[in-house]
Every structure is written in C-alpha cells, then in structure tokens.
Design an enzyme around this catalytic site. Structure first.
Site, PDB file in Angstrom:
ATOM      1  CB  SER A 188      -0.923   0.015   1.209  1.00 38.27           C
ATOM      2  OG  SER A 188      -0.170   0.196   2.383  1.00 38.27           O
ATOM      3  CG  HIS A 216      -3.956  -1.677   0.425  1.00 36.63           C
ATOM      4  ND1 HIS A 216      -4.481  -0.430   0.715  1.00 36.63           N
ATOM      5  CD2 HIS A 216      -3.326  -2.090   1.548  1.00 36.63           C
ATOM      6  CE1 HIS A 216      -4.155  -0.107   1.950  1.00 36.63           C
ATOM      7  NE2 HIS A 216      -3.458  -1.082   2.488  1.00 36.63           N
ATOM      8  CE  LYS A 247      -6.715  -0.412   4.970  1.00 39.35           C
ATOM      9  NZ  LYS A 247      -5.475  -1.145   5.236  1.00 39.35           N
TER      10      LYS A 247
HETATM   11  C1  LIG Z   1      -4.938  -1.688   6.554  1.00 44.74           C
HETATM   12  C2  LIG Z   1      -4.206  -2.995   6.372  1.00 44.74           C
HETATM   13  C3  LIG Z   1      -4.547  -4.121   7.121  1.00 44.74           C
HETATM   14  C4  LIG Z   1      -5.514  -4.047   8.260  1.00 44.74           C
HETATM   15  O1  LIG Z   1      -6.825  -4.001   7.793  1.00 44.74           O
HETATM   16  P1  LIG Z   1      -7.911  -3.233   8.717  1.00 44.74           P
HETATM   17  O2  LIG Z   1      -9.197  -3.772   8.262  1.00 44.74           O
HETATM   18  O3  LIG Z   1      -7.712  -1.775   8.458  1.00 44.74           O
HETATM   19  O4  LIG Z   1      -7.595  -3.592  10.132  1.00 44.74           O
HETATM   20  C5  LIG Z   1      -3.943  -5.328   6.815  1.00 44.74           C
HETATM   21  N1  LIG Z   1      -3.025  -5.423   5.841  1.00 44.74           N
HETATM   22  C6  LIG Z   1      -2.644  -4.355   5.119  1.00 44.74           C
HETATM   23  C7  LIG Z   1      -1.634  -4.523   4.050  1.00 44.74           C
HETATM   24  C8  LIG Z   1      -3.212  -3.108   5.373  1.00 44.74           C
HETATM   25  O5  LIG Z   1      -2.807  -2.030   4.693  1.00 44.74           O
END
Ligand SMILES: *Cc1c(COP(=O)(O)O)cnc(C)c1O
Length: 407
Positions: A188, A216, A247
């Site tokens: 990300s 992502h 997300k």
């Molecule tokens: C944001 C993120 C997570 C965590 O996911 P959430 O639902 O926000 O807790 C896991 N892995 C990656 C690569 C992330 O960027």
C-alpha cells in the site's frame, strides 16, 4: 521513574524528528464525499479528502447504507457476544458465504478487522503447525509481522518481491518441514504488486502453504472484485486469501477465505477470533451489500482506473515526482519528514486539501511521502485544485521536480 516525564520526553523526541502524528478531525458529508468538514480548534474548513482508503466511495453507497439501516431497524445495534456465545447472527453467516464465493474458496471466516484477521490467522497457523517456518516478505504489513512474532515460530524474511531470495531460503530447508509464505498483492505504500504466480510455483515446488494479504486489492481488481489473484486467475492456487471490509468495501471488518478445514481450524483455535464480540450485524449487512454490489458492477472499478490515470498524467505534466506502479496508489515522494508534514499542513490550511503525510515508521526514513488515492467520486474540479496546489507548493518550497526531458 517519573512516568509522565518519560512519556513527554519520548513524545518530544518524536516531534523533533518530525514524526509526531496529528489526527485531522474530519466529518464526512453523506452524499458529497470526498468533501468533509475539518475542525481545527475554533476553526472549521471545508476540505477534499485525497488519502482515503475508501477507494471507491462505497462507504457512501446507497445499497450499503440501505442494508445497514435495515439491519439496525430489524435486529438492533450490537451482536451481543462472541460468535460462540450468541454473537453469530444471520448477517455474519450470509457475509461469510459471500466472501467464500468472492474468492472461490470453500469457506471464509470473519474478524473484527483486517489487522485482527492477519494477527489471529497467521499467529495461530504458525504457532500450531509443528516446527512451522514462516517466510515473510520484508515489506509485509505490521499486522502480519505481529501475528508471526506472536506465534514464536521461526521466521525468515525474504527481500521484498524477490523470488530468487525466497527460493534460496526454501531450498535450504527439508522438503517435509511445514512452511508458510506470507506476502501481499498490492503493497500500500509503494503501490507495487507482488509476484503471486512465481511465489505459488515455489510453494508447489517446496511444499509450502501460501498466505496472501489482498487488503488493498479486494473490491478493486478482478472481474468481480476478488483482487489481484482473481485478475490473474490464481485464486485457487493460494492456501489463504486475507482481506478487509474497511477499505474498498467501505465498511469495517476483516476475513480469511480458505478451505473448510483451515477456516474451521482458525475458528476453533484462534484466541483473536474466539474471545471477542462479533461485528455488529448492521456492519456485516453493509459489508455484504458492498461485496455483492462490486461483484456485479465494474462501473466503479473502471471509473477508479480512469481517475488514477488522469491524476498521474496531470502530475507528470507539471513535473511532480511520483513513483510509477501498476496499482491505484500514487506516492508523491518528498523524502524528508519535516517537509512532508509541512506540505500536508499547508495543503489543508491554505488549499482545503487533506493528504496525510506518510512518515517513519510507516515507511523507511528518507522516503517520506504524500500518498494520493484518487477515487471515482473525485470531480474534475477536485483534480484541478489538487494539481494546482501541488504545483504552487513545489515552486514555493523549492522541491525537486522531474526535468521535463527525463519524463
Ligand atoms: C490496513 C491494512 C490491514 C488491516 O486491515 P484493517 O481492516 O484496516 O484492520 C492489513 N493489511 C494491510 C496490508 C493493510 O494495509
């Protein structure tokens, strides 16, 4: 020890390094996201959000809001318990079926967040499989690292996306030793994409399991939003696909999709699954509506791609340096934490543009950046404002530009 002195001393150090984090107080406006109201002391200002991970604006989608309202009106607010103790509502069951189907897997298992899903699933697999060796990409997310560390299993890091290094490590192990390769599809911060097929080939050759974080990518890639593995026809080759509902799906929650036996194993042994209250049914219902919508509709994905390409082209035209990649993430490199924070502050205060500075420890020192995430809900006027403001700031701050000839 004077505890308060210790806390303030540590915080002062962070501030001096330019790495102290300040959260913007934002109030999104239903129906007009990415516009939001920003409160700063007594001041209020209208801002455009350019760094949200609600990549498609699904957090505002009428199907999602409708499903959440309906669930609240029919079943109430919270789940009322852990999944084991009366917390498994029909909405959770339906959502897990949607997610298993999304990834072409036998089963899926929900967690309260993506972070918890990585922490609990990786932690449990690595701890419970006897003598398990975890091979972890050097740029894996904190949630994966913490899960692996918690398991106390042996962990070897391979250089980011480096399949030769991974093979070296695999080759050095007995073929019958249990191994788990943990990696991501879209990383990300740089927006680059992992060599999923090559890693699956190595997993087959060296008898390893694969664990892919598609946080992502879910909702954004593949004909039904199943992620990069779907886009590349590789979903059936992965042991575990992990994703978030927070997300691109615009709501909240995390999950794994895998075989029935593996999901049942995590369900039965993972502390981070067992001992915490289930997501509110309305959250599960909203997430299911979002997943369902994005399985059928490619409109948002197409719009998203088009906006990303447009923002990149406009930045190129004015020589603002950004890292090229195959994903939707546009990292504008600043390379200094104090400048990065300063640019972010000026963008917010003078231009009504909200882009959070990305500093250490999220990224390595010296690679501080503004991470821009265009979405289908950004208008042409939003893009004009963004590019105009960055162009002005790059001149005022005497930041490096890409020479026109080098583009
Ligand atoms: C944001 C993120 C997570 C965590 O996911 P959430 O639902 O926000 O807790 C896991 N892995 C990656 C690569 C992330 O960027």
């Amino acid at each position: 020890m004077n505890y308060t002195d210790f806390f303030t001393g540590e915080l002062d150090r962070l501030r001096d390094d330019g790495n102290y984090r300040v959260f913007a107080d934002l109030q999104r406006k239903r129906g007009s996201f990415p516009q939001a109201l920003n409160r700063d002391g007594d001041q209020k200002r209208d801002v455009t959000i350019w760094c949200s991970n609600d990549y498609l604006g699904m957090g505002q989608h009428e199907n999602v809001l409708g499903a959440m309202h309906e669930a609240i009106d029919t079943v109430g607010a919270g789940a009322g318990g852990t999944r084991n103790i009366s917390g498994t509502t029909h909405q959770h069951v339906v959502l897990e079926q949607e997610l298993a189907d999304l990834h072409g897997k036998e089963a899926a298992l929900l967690f309260t967040s993506g972070y918890v899903s990585n922490w609990a699933a990786l932690g449990t697999l690595a701890a419970r499989i006897p003598d398990c060796l975890v091979l972890s990409d050097a740029l894996n997310h904190a949630s994966m690292i913490e899960g692996i560390r918690h398991s106390r299993a042996e962990c070897q890091r391979f250089r980011h996306n480096d399949v030769e290094h991974l093979e070296e490590l695999l080759k050095a192990q007995p073929l019958d030793r249990p191994k788990l390769i943990a990696f991501e599809s879209v990383y990300s911060m740089d927006g680059d994409i992992g060599p999923i097929e090559e890693i699956c080939d190595l997993a087959d050759k060296y008898n390893a399991m694969t664990y892919l974080d598609e946080v992502h990518a879910v909702g954004l890639y593949g004909p039904r939003g199943g992620g990069i593995a779907e886009e590349r026809g590789l979903m059936d080759r992965l042991t575990v696909i992990e994703g978030t509902l927070g997300k691109a799906f615009g709501v909240m929650g995390g999950y794994i999709a895998a075989s029935t036996a593996l999901c049942d194993f995590i369900r039965s042994f993972a502390s981070g699954f067992i001992f915490t209250t289930a997501l509110p049914p309305a959250v599960a219902a909203g997430a299911a509506a979002s997943v369902r919508h994005l399985k059928d509709s490619s409109f948002e994905r197409a719009q998203h791609k088009q906006r990303v390409a447009q923002v990149r082209a406009r930045l190129d035209a004015v020589g603002i340096p950004h890292t090229d990649n195959d994903s939707h993430i546009i990292p504008v490199m600043v390379g200094d934490p104090v400048k990065c924070k300063y640019l972010s502050d000026i963008l917010l205060k003078d231009h009504g543009i909200y882009i959070q500075p990305i500093n250490y420890p999220t990224v390595p020192k010296g690679t501080e950046r503004l991470r821009i995430t265009p979405s289908p809900v950004h208008s042409q006027a939003d893009i004009d404002n963004l590019v105009g403001a960055l162009e002005l700031l790059w001149s005022q701050c005497e930041l490096a530009r890409i020479p026109m000839a080098a583009q």
